[in-house]
Design a protein around this motif. Sequence first.
Motif, PDB file in Angstrom:
ATOM      1  N   TYR A  53       0.838  -1.209   0.000  1.00  0.00           N
ATOM      2  CA  TYR A  53       0.000   0.000   0.000  1.00  0.00           C
ATOM      3  C   TYR A  53       0.868   1.253   0.000  1.00  0.00           C
ATOM      4  N   CYS A  54       1.869   1.288   0.884  1.00  0.00           N
ATOM      5  CA  CYS A  54       2.741   2.466   0.956  1.00  0.00           C
ATOM      6  C   CYS A  54       3.460   2.703  -0.370  1.00  0.00           C
ATOM      7  N   GLN A  55       3.929   1.634  -0.975  1.00  0.00           N
ATOM      8  CA  GLN A  55       4.634   1.736  -2.249  1.00  0.00           C
ATOM      9  C   GLN A  55       3.739   2.345  -3.324  1.00  0.00           C
ATOM     10  N   SER A  56       2.456   2.007  -3.279  1.00  0.00           N
ATOM     11  CA  SER A  56       1.522   2.527  -4.288  1.00  0.00           C
ATOM     12  C   SER A  56       1.284   4.026  -4.128  1.00  0.00           C
ATOM     13  N   LYS A  57       1.612   4.582  -2.967  1.00  0.00           N
ATOM     14  CA  LYS A  57       1.386   6.003  -2.713  1.00  0.00           C
ATOM     15  C   LYS A  57       2.633   6.862  -2.959  1.00  0.00           C
ATOM     16  N   ILE A  58       3.737   6.234  -3.362  1.00  0.00           N
ATOM     17  CA  ILE A  58       4.980   6.979  -3.586  1.00  0.00           C
ATOM     18  C   ILE A  58       5.020   7.501  -5.014  1.00  0.00           C
ATOM     19  N   SER A  59       5.094   8.804  -5.157  1.00  0.00           N
ATOM     20  CA  SER A  59       5.163   9.417  -6.490  1.00  0.00           C
ATOM     21  C   SER A  59       6.516  10.063  -6.758  1.00  0.00           C
ATOM     22  N   ARG A  60       7.285  10.344  -5.693  1.00  0.00           N
ATOM     23  CA  ARG A  60       8.607  10.973  -5.857  1.00  0.00           C
ATOM     24  C   ARG A  60       9.620  10.188  -5.022  1.00  0.00           C
ATOM     25  N   PRO A  61      10.025   9.017  -5.495  1.00  0.00           N
ATOM     26  CA  PRO A  61      10.870   8.148  -4.666  1.00  0.00           C
ATOM     27  C   PRO A  61      12.154   8.807  -4.173  1.00  0.00           C
ATOM     28  N   ALA A  62      12.784   9.643  -5.003  1.00  0.00           N
ATOM     29  CA  ALA A  62      14.049  10.257  -4.594  1.00  0.00           C
ATOM     30  C   ALA A  62      13.879  11.250  -3.450  1.00  0.00           C
ATOM     31  N   GLU A  63      12.642  11.701  -3.229  1.00  0.00           N
ATOM     32  CA  GLU A  63      12.379  12.669  -2.157  1.00  0.00           C
ATOM     33  C   GLU A  63      11.496  12.058  -1.060  1.00  0.00           C
ATOM     34  N   THR A  64      11.499  10.737  -0.974  1.00  0.00           N
ATOM     35  CA  THR A  64      10.599  10.047  -0.033  1.00  0.00           C
ATOM     36  C   THR A  64      11.381   9.276   1.022  1.00  0.00           C
ATOM     37  N   VAL A  65      10.910   9.376   2.258  1.00  0.00           N
ATOM     38  CA  VAL A  65      11.435   8.568   3.364  1.00  0.00           C
ATOM     39  C   VAL A  65      10.298   7.673   3.863  1.00  0.00           C
ATOM     40  N   VAL A  66      10.524   6.365   3.855  1.00  0.00           N
ATOM     41  CA  VAL A  66       9.555   5.414   4.398  1.00  0.00           C
ATOM     42  C   VAL A  66      10.101   4.892   5.727  1.00  0.00           C
ATOM     43  N   VAL A  67       9.307   5.016   6.778  1.00  0.00           N
ATOM     44  CA  VAL A  67       9.711   4.539   8.099  1.00  0.00           C
ATOM     45  C   VAL A  67       8.783   3.388   8.487  1.00  0.00           C
ATOM     46  N   LEU A  68       9.324   2.177   8.493  1.00  0.00           N
ATOM     47  CA  LEU A  68       8.580   1.005   8.942  1.00  0.00           C
ATOM     48  C   LEU A  68       8.876   0.795  10.428  1.00  0.00           C
ATOM     49  N   ILE A  69       7.832   0.812  11.249  1.00  0.00           N
ATOM     50  CA  ILE A  69       7.986   0.589  12.685  1.00  0.00           C
ATOM     51  C   ILE A  69       7.325  -0.739  13.011  1.00  0.00           C
ATOM     52  N   SER A  70       8.140  -1.772  13.225  1.00  0.00           N
ATOM     53  CA  SER A  70       7.601  -3.121  13.403  1.00  0.00           C
ATOM     54  C   SER A  70       8.644  -4.021  14.050  1.00  0.00           C
TER      55      SER A  70
END
Length: 394
Positions: A297-314
């Motif tokens: 789901y998170c991947q589908s919402k990324i439109s600017r990967p070079a300017e994106t930080v994904v933080v997985l808390i698990s």
Amino acid sequence: MSAGTEERLRRWRLVLGDAGNSDGTGCSLGGTDAAMDRTLEALYGSRGGRNGGKGTSPGGQGRGGERSAGLGGSAPQVARWLGDIRTYFPSSVVQIMQRDAIERLGLSALLLEPEMLEAVEADVHLVGTLLSLNKAMPETSKETARAVVRKVVQELEKKLASRTRATLTGALDRSAKVNRPRHRDIDWDRTIRANLKNYLPEYGTVVPERLIGYGRASQSVKKDVVLCIDQSGSMAASVVYASVFGAVLASMRSIDTRLVVFDTNVVDLTDDLDDPVDVLFGTQLGGGTDINRALAYCQSKISRPAETVVVLISDLYEGGIRDEMLKRVAAMKAAGVQFVTLLALSDEGAPAYDREHASALAALGAPAFACTPDHFPDVMAAAIEKRPLPVPEA
């Protein structure tokens, strides 16, 4: 007997409970000490004393099968006990005793009663318990529960917001390099390092061909941050802290924040980010874990990967498809996403986690580590600037 010896015996008597008399302290208690002893006995009365024995049952069976003090199952009695411990102990100790009462004596159900909620000392762990009881909570208790949660959230925001905004604003400015800066905006450290080849030893100086400056706030590139939070029961404190940080990040113009929680289902709570209390009551602690589905789901919402930080808390105990989870992380990193894996976002110390999955993520260049709330702004700043993450020492 010296005063120092008497004080040591008194302390041992309070630690051991009734066992203190039979184990050699010979110390009797009176006044405030006796009242303090009763509050301890109600919770920690045990076979063999307080120091390491099993707790009493809710019915209050004490040492040797004899009935001792106990909390029973009565809300008024528990409320009085909560008042007593706040009288005799500092707030930090009160919070520990409340947590122990919930765990040892099974008092969770009593937290559904308004008079109980009004009596407790609110902290992150209590909020986690309330959230786990959210679906079972009667309407008469929900308003009081929200007030308790809001109090904790406001205290956390007050503690964490200023430093987070300051740290990340600096990171955003530094991430926007300016090659023709005004003098006051020159980043001398980066400028010198970029021009070391132009060092003139005879003059002991560097002749800069290219100046590198700090980007001003208006020039900073906007960043996208996705907080992907595991809402399994073991992650309660992390959910609380992450919701508060999500609200703080959402308040910053230069950061577009998305907050996603998951168990075996995925829920996007981004629209509630203006109020972290709404975010918290939108979670449902417990259940299974499908990290792969959440990352999809998170991947589908990324439109600017070079300017994106994904933080997985698990804690990485994956119930979904492991190989696909790892492939998604690899694909996001290959596209330029800065990927951060936090095993916990709390002050609870080293968490239990799936070491195999943590090792696999580290091999992909996404090291997994536990992070305290105080350290989180520094981790985010490094991710925004695309620097190596400041992984705490184990």
